[in-house]
Motif scaffolding. Structure first.
Motif, PDB file in Angstrom:
ATOM      1  N   ARG A  74      39.233  72.632  48.877  1.00  0.00           N
ATOM      2  CA  ARG A  74      40.297  72.560  49.880  1.00  0.00           C
ATOM      3  C   ARG A  74      39.767  71.871  51.136  1.00  0.00           C
ATOM      4  N   VAL A  75      40.514  70.898  51.631  1.00  0.00           N
ATOM      5  CA  VAL A  75      40.185  70.227  52.884  1.00  0.00           C
ATOM      6  C   VAL A  75      41.280  70.584  53.886  1.00  0.00           C
ATOM      7  N   TYR A  76      40.932  71.184  54.998  1.00  0.00           N
ATOM      8  CA  TYR A  76      41.937  71.653  55.954  1.00  0.00           C
ATOM      9  C   TYR A  76      41.543  71.223  57.360  1.00  0.00           C
ATOM     10  N   GLY A  77      42.417  71.529  58.307  1.00  0.00           N
ATOM     11  CA  GLY A  77      42.139  71.229  59.706  1.00  0.00           C
ATOM     12  C   GLY A  77      42.111  69.747  60.017  1.00  0.00           C
ATOM     13  N   GLY A  78      42.868  68.957  59.264  1.00  0.00           N
ATOM     14  CA  GLY A  78      42.900  67.519  59.519  1.00  0.00           C
ATOM     15  C   GLY A  78      41.753  66.746  58.893  1.00  0.00           C
ATOM     16  N   GLY A  79      40.983  67.404  57.998  1.00  0.00           N
ATOM     17  CA  GLY A  79      39.866  66.717  57.348  1.00  0.00           C
ATOM     18  C   GLY A  79      40.336  65.735  56.280  1.00  0.00           C
ATOM     19  N   SER A  80      39.426  64.971  55.736  1.00  0.00           N
ATOM     20  CA  SER A  80      39.754  63.978  54.717  1.00  0.00           C
ATOM     21  C   SER A  80      38.570  63.787  53.779  1.00  0.00           C
ATOM     22  N   ILE A  81      38.835  63.148  52.653  1.00  0.00           N
ATOM     23  CA  ILE A  81      37.791  62.783  51.700  1.00  0.00           C
ATOM     24  C   ILE A  81      37.657  61.269  51.718  1.00  0.00           C
ATOM     25  N   ARG A  82      36.485  60.767  51.979  1.00  0.00           N
ATOM     26  CA  ARG A  82      36.245  59.334  52.101  1.00  0.00           C
ATOM     27  C   ARG A  82      35.235  58.887  51.035  1.00  0.00           C
ATOM     28  N   VAL A  83      35.560  57.783  50.338  1.00  0.00           N
ATOM     29  CA  VAL A  83      34.655  57.194  49.353  1.00  0.00           C
ATOM     30  C   VAL A  83      34.017  55.960  49.988  1.00  0.00           C
ATOM     31  N   GLU A  84      32.700  55.968  50.132  1.00  0.00           N
ATOM     32  CA  GLU A  84      31.994  54.884  50.805  1.00  0.00           C
ATOM     33  C   GLU A  84      30.920  54.283  49.908  1.00  0.00           C
ATOM     34  N   ASP A  85      30.363  53.184  50.365  1.00  0.00           N
ATOM     35  CA  ASP A  85      29.210  52.534  49.727  1.00  0.00           C
ATOM     36  C   ASP A  85      29.476  52.148  48.274  1.00  0.00           C
ATOM     37  N   GLY A  86      30.707  51.699  47.996  1.00  0.00           N
ATOM     38  CA  GLY A  86      31.009  51.212  46.656  1.00  0.00           C
ATOM     39  C   GLY A  86      31.291  52.279  45.632  1.00  0.00           C
ATOM     40  N   GLY A  87      31.509  53.526  46.055  1.00  0.00           N
ATOM     41  CA  GLY A  87      31.803  54.591  45.108  1.00  0.00           C
ATOM     42  C   GLY A  87      33.225  54.513  44.578  1.00  0.00           C
ATOM     43  N   SER A  88      33.594  55.446  43.725  1.00  0.00           N
ATOM     44  CA  SER A  88      34.913  55.469  43.108  1.00  0.00           C
ATOM     45  C   SER A  88      35.444  56.898  43.066  1.00  0.00           C
ATOM     46  N   LEU A  89      36.753  57.006  43.013  1.00  0.00           N
ATOM     47  CA  LEU A  89      37.418  58.290  42.826  1.00  0.00           C
ATOM     48  C   LEU A  89      38.038  58.280  41.439  1.00  0.00           C
ATOM     49  N   TYR A  90      37.540  59.127  40.537  1.00  0.00           N
ATOM     50  CA  TYR A  90      37.972  59.122  39.146  1.00  0.00           C
ATOM     51  C   TYR A  90      38.938  60.277  38.867  1.00  0.00           C
ATOM     52  N   VAL A  91      40.011  59.960  38.142  1.00  0.00           N
ATOM     53  CA  VAL A  91      40.902  60.972  37.580  1.00  0.00           C
ATOM     54  C   VAL A  91      40.911  60.711  36.080  1.00  0.00           C
ATOM     55  N   ASP A  92      40.047  61.404  35.338  1.00  0.00           N
ATOM     56  CA  ASP A  92      39.859  61.099  33.924  1.00  0.00           C
ATOM     57  C   ASP A  92      40.952  61.681  33.041  1.00  0.00           C
ATOM     58  N   GLN A  93      41.315  62.935  33.251  1.00  0.00           N
ATOM     59  CA  GLN A  93      42.276  63.590  32.371  1.00  0.00           C
ATOM     60  C   GLN A  93      43.458  64.208  33.108  1.00  0.00           C
ATOM     61  N   GLY A  94      43.309  64.459  34.396  1.00  0.00           N
ATOM     62  CA  GLY A  94      44.386  65.085  35.151  1.00  0.00           C
ATOM     63  C   GLY A  94      45.319  64.060  35.773  1.00  0.00           C
ATOM     64  N   ASN A  95      46.102  64.495  36.755  1.00  0.00           N
ATOM     65  CA  ASN A  95      47.054  63.652  37.457  1.00  0.00           C
ATOM     66  C   ASN A  95      46.708  63.598  38.938  1.00  0.00           C
ATOM     67  N   LEU A  96      47.113  62.520  39.603  1.00  0.00           N
ATOM     68  CA  LEU A  96      46.998  62.397  41.045  1.00  0.00           C
ATOM     69  C   LEU A  96      48.329  62.846  41.635  1.00  0.00           C
ATOM     70  N   VAL A  97      48.352  64.019  42.283  1.00  0.00           N
ATOM     71  CA  VAL A  97      49.585  64.601  42.806  1.00  0.00           C
ATOM     72  C   VAL A  97      49.717  64.233  44.279  1.00  0.00           C
ATOM     73  N   LEU A  98      50.821  63.593  44.642  1.00  0.00           N
ATOM     74  CA  LEU A  98      51.080  63.165  46.002  1.00  0.00           C
ATOM     75  C   LEU A  98      52.156  64.055  46.625  1.00  0.00           C
ATOM     76  N   GLY A  99      52.357  63.905  47.930  1.00  0.00           N
ATOM     77  CA  GLY A  99      53.340  64.734  48.610  1.00  0.00           C
ATOM     78  C   GLY A  99      54.751  64.554  48.075  1.00  0.00           C
ATOM     79  N   ALA A 100      55.104  63.326  47.671  1.00  0.00           N
ATOM     80  CA  ALA A 100      56.460  63.050  47.208  1.00  0.00           C
ATOM     81  C   ALA A 100      56.544  62.907  45.694  1.00  0.00           C
ATOM     82  N   GLY A 101      55.496  63.253  44.983  1.00  0.00           N
ATOM     83  CA  GLY A 101      55.517  63.124  43.537  1.00  0.00           C
ATOM     84  C   GLY A 101      54.118  63.071  42.977  1.00  0.00           C
ATOM     85  N   SER A 102      53.972  62.493  41.800  1.00  0.00           N
ATOM     86  CA  SER A 102      52.666  62.421  41.169  1.00  0.00           C
ATOM     87  C   SER A 102      52.546  61.137  40.373  1.00  0.00           C
TER      88      SER A 102
END
Length: 207
Positions: A47-75
């Motif tokens: 859980r990220v709270y208090g206005g925090g964020s997750i940042r991918v730097e230095d050429g990294g990647s964010l992987y979603v291998d089997q699940g879904n990316l759920v957004l505020g207005a949908g997924s």
């Protein structure tokens, strides 16, 4: 240490050891909180709270291998995340096509793009062997054009057993496409036996 009145108290070695142990534990926890290198998070989640964020730097990647990316207005479904670009390769060979002085379909491949894709980049390669001097045509639906070439004899002293090759392609938004080889000969001998027609199709589906 001082008591409630502000006067020094007698040092208790056991109490000092306990306090040092607690301090070491807190220091280790603080170091771990600053770096999660190689860490794993279980089903409790992160859980990220208090206005925090997750940042991918230095050429990294964010992987979603089997699940879904759920957004505020949908997924966004996990299959779509992995399928922004998808490649496909198919090939076929025929030795039983008709030999005729008219254009006839010798071999074909039909490719259907995935529902999430909006366009397909197609690359075709083909080769044909004919029993007599003739021609081949590379055909692709959705591209609006065909490509022709005459076959050439394997021997300069004979019109028999000729061969040719083609490479062509295009970009299409059609839901399905057909790549094909059409052949014809320049002799009317209907007893001729087909030799071989090979077709390879590479596709890149894109959103």
């Amino acid at each position: 240490m001082l008591d409630e009145s502000g006067y020094p108290t007698t040092l208790d070695p056991a109490d000092m050891q306990r306090r040092l142990t607690v301090l070491e534990r807190l220091t280790a926890l603080g170091a771990a909180a600053r770096s999660l290198t190689g860490s794993a998070i279980g089903n409790g989640g992160l859980r990220v709270y208090g206005g925090g964020s997750i940042r991918v730097e230095d050429g990294g990647s964010l992987y979603v291998d089997q699940g879904n990316l759920v957004l505020g207005a949908g997924s966004v479904r996990g299959t779509a995340l992995k399928g922004q670009i998808l490649t496909d390769f198919q090939s076929t060979t025929s030795t039983s096509f008709e030999v005729s002085t008219a254009w006839v379909r010798s071999v074909s491949i039909t490719v259907t793009r995935p529902a999430w894709a909006t366009r397909t980049v197609v690359s075709c390669q083909a080769a044909v062997n004919l029993p007599v001097y003739g021609a081949m045509r590379g055909y692709l639906t959705g591209s609006g054009s065909t490509l022709d070439i005459c076959t050439t004899p394997r021997s300069s002293r004979s019109d028999s057993d000729t061969s040719a090759s083609l490479a062509w392609g295009g970009v299409t938004t059609a839901a399905s496409i057909t790549a094909a080889i059409d052949t014809r000969t320049f002799f009317s001998d209907t007893t001729l036996t087909p030799r071989r027609a090979d077709l390879q199709v590479s596709c890149t589906f894109m959103r």
